[in-house]
Scaffold this motif. Sequence first.
Motif, PDB file in Angstrom:
ATOM      1  N   SER A   1      53.589  28.968 -21.546  1.00 40.01           N
ATOM      2  CA  SER A   1      54.060  27.609 -21.295  1.00 40.01           C
ATOM      3  C   SER A   1      54.838  27.069 -22.490  1.00 40.01           C
ATOM      4  CB  SER A   1      52.862  26.702 -20.975  1.00 40.01           C
ATOM      5  OG  SER A   1      53.277  25.355 -20.831  1.00 40.01           O
TER       6      SER A   1
ATOM      7  N   GLU B   1      48.308  31.877 -20.865  1.00 39.20           N
ATOM      8  CA  GLU B   1      48.971  30.843 -20.063  1.00 39.20           C
ATOM      9  C   GLU B   1      49.586  29.770 -20.954  1.00 39.20           C
ATOM     10  OE1 GLU B   1      46.178  31.067 -16.029  1.00 39.20           O
ATOM     11  OE2 GLU B   1      45.751  29.584 -17.590  1.00 39.20           O
TER      12      GLU B   1
ATOM     13  N   SER C   1      50.844  24.375 -14.972  1.00 36.64           N
ATOM     14  CA  SER C   1      50.633  24.669 -13.547  1.00 36.64           C
ATOM     15  C   SER C   1      51.674  25.658 -13.027  1.00 36.64           C
ATOM     16  CB  SER C   1      50.672  23.379 -12.725  1.00 36.64           C
ATOM     17  OG  SER C   1      51.955  22.780 -12.757  1.00 36.64           O
ATOM     18  N   GLN C   2      52.902  25.581 -13.539  1.00 37.51           N
ATOM     19  CA  GLN C   2      53.937  26.536 -13.134  1.00 37.51           C
ATOM     20  C   GLN C   2      53.615  27.934 -13.653  1.00 37.51           C
ATOM     21  OE1 GLN C   2      57.169  24.250 -14.854  1.00 37.51           O
ATOM     22  NE2 GLN C   2      57.997  23.784 -12.822  1.00 37.51           N
TER      23      GLN C   2
ATOM     24  N   GLN D   1      50.669  29.045 -14.222  1.00 36.59           N
ATOM     25  CA  GLN D   1      49.518  29.512 -13.447  1.00 36.59           C
ATOM     26  C   GLN D   1      49.912  29.993 -12.058  1.00 36.59           C
ATOM     27  OE1 GLN D   1      47.133  25.982 -13.858  1.00 36.59           O
ATOM     28  NE2 GLN D   1      46.055  26.756 -15.659  1.00 36.59           N
ATOM     29  N   ARG D   2      51.087  29.600 -11.586  1.00 35.37           N
ATOM     30  CA  ARG D   2      51.632  30.173 -10.343  1.00 35.37           C
ATOM     31  C   ARG D   2      52.404  31.453 -10.621  1.00 35.37           C
ATOM     32  NH1 ARG D   2      52.521  24.599  -9.184  1.00 35.37           N
ATOM     33  NH2 ARG D   2      54.713  24.648  -9.804  1.00 35.37           N
TER      34      ARG D   2
END
Length: 203
Positions: free
Chosen positions: A110, A106, A118-119, A121-122
Amino acid sequence: MNGILDLLGQHLGGSQLSQLASTVGADEQQTQKAVAVALPALLTAMNRNTNSTEGARSLDAALEKDHDGSLLDNLGGLFSGALAGRQADGAGILGHVLGGQRSTVEQGVSRASGLDLSQVQRLLPLLAPVVMAALGRQKRQGGLDAAGLSGLLGQEAQRARTAAPAGLLGALGGFLDQDGDGDFKDDLLKQGAGLLGGFLGKK
Protein backbone atom coordinates in the motif's frame (compact mmCIF):
# COMPACT_ATOMS: atom_id res chain seq x y z
CA MET A 1 12.43 -22.49 -20.56
CA ASN A 2 11.20 -19.08 -19.49
CA GLY A 3 11.42 -18.12 -15.84
CA ILE A 4 8.49 -17.44 -13.54
CA LEU A 5 8.84 -13.69 -14.01
CA ASP A 6 8.86 -14.09 -17.77
CA LEU A 7 5.62 -16.06 -17.64
CA LEU A 8 4.02 -13.52 -15.33
CA GLY A 9 5.15 -10.71 -17.59
CA GLN A 10 3.53 -12.35 -20.59
CA HIS A 11 0.21 -12.70 -18.79
CA LEU A 12 -0.06 -9.59 -16.60
CA GLY A 13 0.27 -6.88 -19.22
CA GLY A 14 -2.08 -5.13 -21.62
CA SER A 15 -5.75 -5.96 -21.26
CA GLN A 16 -5.10 -8.25 -18.29
CA LEU A 17 -3.51 -5.39 -16.35
CA SER A 18 -6.42 -3.11 -17.28
CA GLN A 19 -8.91 -5.67 -16.04
CA LEU A 20 -6.94 -6.28 -12.86
CA ALA A 21 -6.86 -2.54 -12.15
CA SER A 22 -10.60 -2.31 -12.72
CA THR A 23 -11.28 -5.23 -10.40
CA VAL A 24 -9.12 -3.72 -7.67
CA GLY A 25 -10.70 -0.30 -8.19
CA ALA A 26 -7.45 1.52 -8.98
CA ASP A 27 -5.80 3.17 -11.95
CA GLU A 28 -3.34 1.18 -14.04
CA GLN A 29 -0.23 3.07 -12.94
CA GLN A 30 -0.87 2.40 -9.26
CA THR A 31 -1.74 -1.21 -10.04
CA GLN A 32 1.54 -1.60 -11.94
CA LYS A 33 3.47 -0.37 -8.94
CA ALA A 34 1.54 -2.64 -6.59
CA VAL A 35 2.21 -5.71 -8.73
CA ALA A 36 5.90 -4.79 -9.00
CA VAL A 37 6.11 -4.79 -5.19
CA ALA A 38 3.80 -7.73 -4.52
CA LEU A 39 5.53 -10.23 -6.82
CA PRO A 40 8.94 -10.07 -5.09
CA ALA A 41 7.18 -10.35 -1.72
CA LEU A 42 5.17 -13.42 -2.77
CA LEU A 43 8.13 -15.15 -4.40
CA THR A 44 10.34 -14.42 -1.40
CA ALA A 45 7.74 -15.83 0.99
CA MET A 46 7.27 -18.96 -1.16
CA ASN A 47 11.01 -19.42 -1.33
CA ARG A 48 11.28 -19.27 2.44
CA ASN A 49 8.60 -21.92 2.74
CA THR A 50 10.60 -24.27 0.49
CA ASN A 51 13.82 -23.89 2.45
CA SER A 52 12.76 -26.94 4.44
CA THR A 53 12.28 -30.34 2.81
CA GLU A 54 8.75 -30.53 4.23
CA GLY A 55 7.84 -27.12 2.85
CA ALA A 56 9.21 -27.94 -0.60
CA ARG A 57 7.27 -31.20 -0.70
CA SER A 58 4.10 -29.44 0.41
CA LEU A 59 4.38 -26.91 -2.42
CA ASP A 60 5.17 -29.65 -4.92
CA ALA A 61 2.06 -31.58 -3.86
CA ALA A 62 -0.15 -28.48 -4.05
CA LEU A 63 1.07 -27.70 -7.57
CA GLU A 64 0.57 -31.29 -8.66
CA LYS A 65 -2.99 -31.36 -7.36
CA ASP A 66 -4.44 -27.92 -8.03
CA HIS A 67 -2.16 -25.71 -10.14
CA ASP A 68 -1.32 -27.04 -13.59
CA GLY A 69 -0.74 -23.61 -15.12
CA SER A 70 -3.95 -23.50 -17.16
CA LEU A 71 -5.20 -20.52 -15.13
CA LEU A 72 -2.68 -18.34 -16.98
CA ASP A 73 -4.80 -18.75 -20.10
CA ASN A 74 -7.99 -17.58 -18.34
CA LEU A 75 -6.94 -14.63 -16.21
CA GLY A 76 -9.91 -12.71 -17.54
CA GLY A 77 -12.17 -15.19 -15.79
CA LEU A 78 -10.20 -14.85 -12.56
CA PHE A 79 -10.18 -11.07 -12.56
CA SER A 80 -13.84 -10.76 -13.58
CA GLY A 81 -15.00 -12.95 -10.71
CA ALA A 82 -16.18 -15.77 -12.97
CA LEU A 83 -13.70 -18.07 -11.21
CA ALA A 84 -14.83 -17.27 -7.69
CA GLY A 85 -13.29 -20.47 -6.36
CA ARG A 86 -9.87 -19.41 -7.56
CA GLN A 87 -10.24 -16.08 -5.76
CA ALA A 88 -11.04 -17.98 -2.58
CA ASP A 89 -7.98 -20.14 -3.24
CA GLY A 90 -5.90 -16.96 -3.35
CA ALA A 91 -6.86 -16.04 0.19
CA GLY A 92 -5.86 -19.51 1.36
CA ILE A 93 -2.54 -19.34 -0.47
CA LEU A 94 -1.74 -16.00 1.18
CA GLY A 95 -2.59 -17.36 4.60
CA HIS A 96 -0.28 -20.31 4.10
CA VAL A 97 2.57 -18.44 2.45
CA LEU A 98 2.60 -15.18 4.41
CA GLY A 99 1.16 -16.33 7.73
CA GLY A 100 1.49 -13.67 10.39
CA GLN A 101 3.37 -11.38 8.01
CA ARG A 102 0.42 -10.85 5.71
CA SER A 103 -0.44 -7.50 7.28
CA THR A 104 3.18 -6.34 6.95
CA VAL A 105 3.16 -7.15 3.25
CA GLU A 106 -0.23 -5.55 2.66
CA GLN A 107 0.84 -2.33 4.35
CA GLY A 108 4.16 -2.29 2.49
CA VAL A 109 2.48 -2.74 -0.90
CA SER A 110 0.00 0.00 0.00
CA ARG A 111 2.71 2.50 0.96
CA ALA A 112 4.85 1.73 -2.08
CA SER A 113 2.06 1.86 -4.66
CA GLY A 114 -0.36 4.45 -3.32
CA LEU A 115 -3.23 1.95 -3.28
CA ASP A 116 -5.32 2.05 -0.14
CA LEU A 117 -5.23 -0.99 2.11
CA SER A 118 -8.61 -2.32 0.98
CA GLN A 119 -7.46 -2.26 -2.66
CA VAL A 120 -4.29 -4.17 -1.77
CA GLN A 121 -6.41 -6.69 0.12
CA ARG A 122 -8.34 -7.29 -3.11
CA LEU A 123 -5.21 -7.42 -5.25
CA LEU A 124 -3.08 -9.96 -3.38
CA PRO A 125 -5.63 -12.82 -3.42
CA LEU A 126 -5.82 -12.36 -7.20
CA LEU A 127 -2.06 -12.41 -7.69
CA ALA A 128 -1.38 -15.42 -5.46
CA PRO A 129 -3.09 -18.04 -7.70
CA VAL A 130 -1.46 -16.46 -10.76
CA VAL A 131 1.98 -16.98 -9.23
CA MET A 132 1.03 -20.55 -8.32
CA ALA A 133 -0.15 -21.13 -11.89
CA ALA A 134 3.20 -19.89 -13.23
CA LEU A 135 4.99 -22.22 -10.83
CA GLY A 136 2.77 -25.10 -11.89
CA ARG A 137 3.54 -24.52 -15.54
CA GLN A 138 7.25 -24.34 -14.78
CA LYS A 139 7.04 -27.59 -12.84
CA ARG A 140 5.42 -29.43 -15.74
CA GLN A 141 7.52 -27.93 -18.51
CA GLY A 142 10.77 -28.49 -16.63
CA GLY A 143 9.87 -31.79 -14.97
CA LEU A 144 10.76 -30.28 -11.60
CA ASP A 145 10.53 -32.16 -8.33
CA ALA A 146 10.35 -30.58 -4.86
CA ALA A 147 14.09 -29.83 -4.76
CA GLY A 148 13.97 -28.36 -8.25
CA LEU A 149 11.09 -26.09 -7.28
CA SER A 150 12.99 -24.88 -4.24
CA GLY A 151 16.01 -24.04 -6.36
CA LEU A 152 13.92 -22.27 -8.98
CA LEU A 153 12.11 -20.19 -6.37
CA GLY A 154 15.40 -19.15 -4.83
CA GLN A 155 16.65 -17.88 -8.17
CA GLU A 156 13.40 -16.16 -9.14
CA ALA A 157 12.89 -14.53 -5.74
CA GLN A 158 16.35 -12.98 -5.93
CA ARG A 159 15.74 -11.98 -9.53
CA ALA A 160 12.47 -10.31 -8.59
CA ARG A 161 13.99 -8.39 -5.69
CA THR A 162 16.90 -7.07 -7.72
CA ALA A 163 14.82 -6.25 -10.81
CA ALA A 164 12.03 -4.25 -9.17
CA PRO A 165 11.94 -0.51 -9.91
CA ALA A 166 14.41 1.25 -7.66
CA GLY A 167 12.92 2.64 -4.48
CA LEU A 168 9.62 0.77 -4.65
CA LEU A 169 10.54 -1.93 -2.16
CA GLY A 170 11.74 0.28 0.66
CA ALA A 171 8.56 -0.28 2.66
CA LEU A 172 9.22 -4.03 2.62
CA GLY A 173 12.95 -3.87 3.26
CA GLY A 174 12.91 -5.94 6.44
CA PHE A 175 10.66 -8.58 4.93
CA LEU A 176 12.67 -8.96 1.73
CA ASP A 177 16.13 -8.94 3.31
CA GLN A 178 16.17 -12.67 3.96
CA ASP A 179 19.57 -12.97 5.62
CA GLY A 180 19.46 -9.65 7.44
CA ASP A 181 22.58 -8.24 5.80
CA GLY A 182 20.75 -5.27 4.29
CA ASP A 183 22.29 -5.76 0.86
CA PHE A 184 19.11 -6.07 -1.15
CA LYS A 185 18.64 -2.28 -1.39
CA ASP A 186 22.05 -1.85 -3.00
CA ASP A 187 21.13 -4.44 -5.59
CA LEU A 188 17.85 -2.68 -6.32
CA LEU A 189 19.52 0.67 -6.82
CA LYS A 190 22.02 -0.86 -9.25
CA GLN A 191 19.26 -2.51 -11.29
CA GLY A 192 17.05 0.56 -11.66
CA ALA A 193 13.77 -0.07 -13.46
CA GLY A 194 14.85 -3.58 -14.38
CA LEU A 195 12.77 -6.50 -15.49
CA LEU A 196 9.68 -5.95 -13.38
CA GLY A 197 9.51 -2.30 -14.39
CA GLY A 198 9.92 -3.26 -18.02
CA PHE A 199 7.22 -5.89 -18.22
CA LEU A 200 4.78 -3.76 -16.25
CA GLY A 201 5.26 -0.82 -18.55
CA LYS A 202 7.30 1.33 -16.17
CA LYS A 203 9.66 3.79 -17.76
